[in-house]
Write an enzyme that holds these catalytic residues in place. Structure first.
Site, PDB file in Angstrom:
ATOM      1  N   GLU A 196      -3.386   7.852  -4.462  1.00  0.00           N
ATOM      2  CA  GLU A 196      -3.624   7.255  -5.779  1.00  0.00           C
ATOM      3  C   GLU A 196      -4.833   7.947  -6.379  1.00  0.00           C
ATOM      4  O   GLU A 196      -5.846   8.084  -5.685  1.00  0.00           O
ATOM      5  CB  GLU A 196      -3.881   5.751  -5.643  1.00  0.00           C
ATOM      6  N   ARG A 198       0.859  -1.175   0.000  1.00  0.00           N
ATOM      7  CA  ARG A 198       0.000   0.000   0.000  1.00  0.00           C
ATOM      8  C   ARG A 198       0.900   1.230   0.000  1.00  0.00           C
ATOM      9  O   ARG A 198       1.947   1.240   0.658  1.00  0.00           O
ATOM     10  CB  ARG A 198      -0.914   0.025   1.226  1.00  0.00           C
ATOM     11  N   HIS A 225      -1.068   0.713  -9.782  1.00  0.00           N
ATOM     12  CA  HIS A 225      -1.723  -0.277  -8.905  1.00  0.00           C
ATOM     13  C   HIS A 225      -2.340  -1.415  -9.734  1.00  0.00           C
ATOM     14  O   HIS A 225      -3.561  -1.632  -9.708  1.00  0.00           O
ATOM     15  CB  HIS A 225      -2.790   0.401  -8.032  1.00  0.00           C
TER      16      HIS A 225
HETATM   17  C1  DGY Z   1      -5.695  -5.901  -3.290  1.00  0.00           C
HETATM   18  O1  DGY Z   1      -6.419  -6.841  -3.631  1.00  0.00           O
HETATM   19  O2  DGY Z   1      -5.619  -5.530  -2.123  1.00  0.00           O
HETATM   20  C2  DGY Z   1      -4.871  -5.249  -4.347  1.00  0.00           C
HETATM   21  O3  DGY Z   1      -4.226  -4.122  -3.909  1.00  0.00           O
HETATM   22  C3  DGY Z   1      -5.683  -4.968  -5.586  1.00  0.00           C
HETATM   23  O4  DGY Z   1      -5.950  -6.174  -6.178  1.00  0.00           O
END
Ligand code: DGY
Length: 330
Positions: free
Chosen positions: A270, A241, A289
């Site tokens: 983001e 993240r 992402h």
């Molecule tokens: C998640 O699933 O947490 C990813 O960041 C996106 O697929």
């Protein structure tokens, strides 16, 4: 028809899941590519039996109040769930579902690809060709470190971290890991991974790949202090993240050659604004992402999110609840 559960699906997801929801529910699907603005999201949640959310949709007390007492499930189309106030859902007895497992390998593929791309300077090489700079074969052109035989430090050794280790083994890398607890040898030994304290991982690794959840403890884990403990030749890869990395600190470290490069799938915020100074650096690779963005994986995530949503509106246990404690008091 009146007994069909009412649900809100916060974006179009692959048909493998969406079709099941549409068949079984009175569903409103947010039609745009961009997420619903907050006021639209809150309005859409009103009176719903279930909601299928994405990591861009914040589910908190305000959201739950607006949804009302009939809300029986929040199904998140992601393995991560830092967009959801889990304690707030648990207090109200609302199960939250996520999509673990199905995106592990695809996410590790991308993390490995980012590591390779940063090491071998692929985006720079592409820009070099397209910019007309390729005049000859150059003995000193776009040199970088080797990936094979180098040391990989994995921070967060859950499913995705371990999948990263499996890939690294094939490249003959030394594998170090750090997590809140040292894992049993039955897990780490077959992966050839050695537990080390975080500072030692920073000091010894050529590549540092982040695979932790975002929590108050991991927010800005990669700080000026942490970056200062890394090798000047190190690369940081983040597919976890964005807020796990202090981006101002990262920018300064890359600019001042404290570390060598970074590759980010996730940023804070983001999308990353075009004015972000990281985008002015050649030694920082940023993608939007996309770690789980393979067609098969997004399909499986959709199936799983639909299964959680449908189980929830039917009052059944979710296949993959994040807060199973909601079932303990029943
Ligand atoms: C998640 O699933 O947490 C990813 O960041 C996106 O697929």
């Amino acid at each position: 028809m009146a007994d069909r559960p009412r649900v809100f699906v916060a974006r179009r997801i692959p048909a493998a899941g969406l079709d099941r929801v549409l068949e079984a529910c009175d569903a409103t699907v947010w039609p745009d590519e961009l997420p619903p603005p907050r006021d639209e999201l809150l309005r859409a949640a009103e009176g719903c039996d279930g909601v299928l959310t994405l990591l861009t949709d914040r589910v908190d007390d305000e959201f739950l109040d607006r949804a009302g007492p009939g809300l029986r499930v929040v199904s998140n189309y992601a393995v991560g769930f830092d967009n959801i106030d889990i304690p707030a859902c648990t207090r109200r007895g609302i199960p939250v579902g996520n999509t673990p497992g199905v995106l592990t390998e695809t996410t590790a593929d991308l993390a490995f690809a980012l590591m390779m791309a940063a090491a071998r300077r692929l985006p720079e090489g592409d820009r070099y060709v397209r910019g007309g700079q390729w005049k000859t074969w150059g003995p000193m052109t776009l040199l970088g470190p080797d990936v094979h035989g180098s040391t990989l430090g994995i921070v967060g050794f859950g499913r995705i971290g371990q999948a990263m280790a499996r890939r690294a083994r094939g490249f003959g890398m030394e594998i170090l890991y750090h997590d809140v607890v040292e894992l049993p040898a039955s897990v780490s030994e077959p992966l050839g991974a050695t537990y080390v304290p975080l500072d030692e991982l920073y000091a010894r690794s050529d590549f540092i790949s982040l695979h932790v959840n975002l929590t108050p403890e991991t927010r800005h884990l990669i700080s000026t202090d942490a970056l200062g403990k890394m090798k000047a030749t190190a690369t940081v890869v983040n597919t976890s993240r964005g807020p796990v990395v202090d981006q101002k600190a990262l920018y300064e470290a890359l600019r001042d050659a404290v570390i060598w490069s970074a590759a980010l799938d996730v940023t804070d915020p983001e999308p990353m604004p075009l004015s972000d100074p990281l985008l002015s650096l050649d030694n920082c690779l940023v993608v939007p992402h996309i770690a789980s963005a393979s067609r098969p994986t997004r399909g499986k995530m959709a199936e799983m999110a639909a299964a959680n949503l449908l189980a929830g509106v039917r009052g059944e246990r979710l296949p993959t609840p994040v807060n199973p404690e909601v079932y303990e008091r029943a």
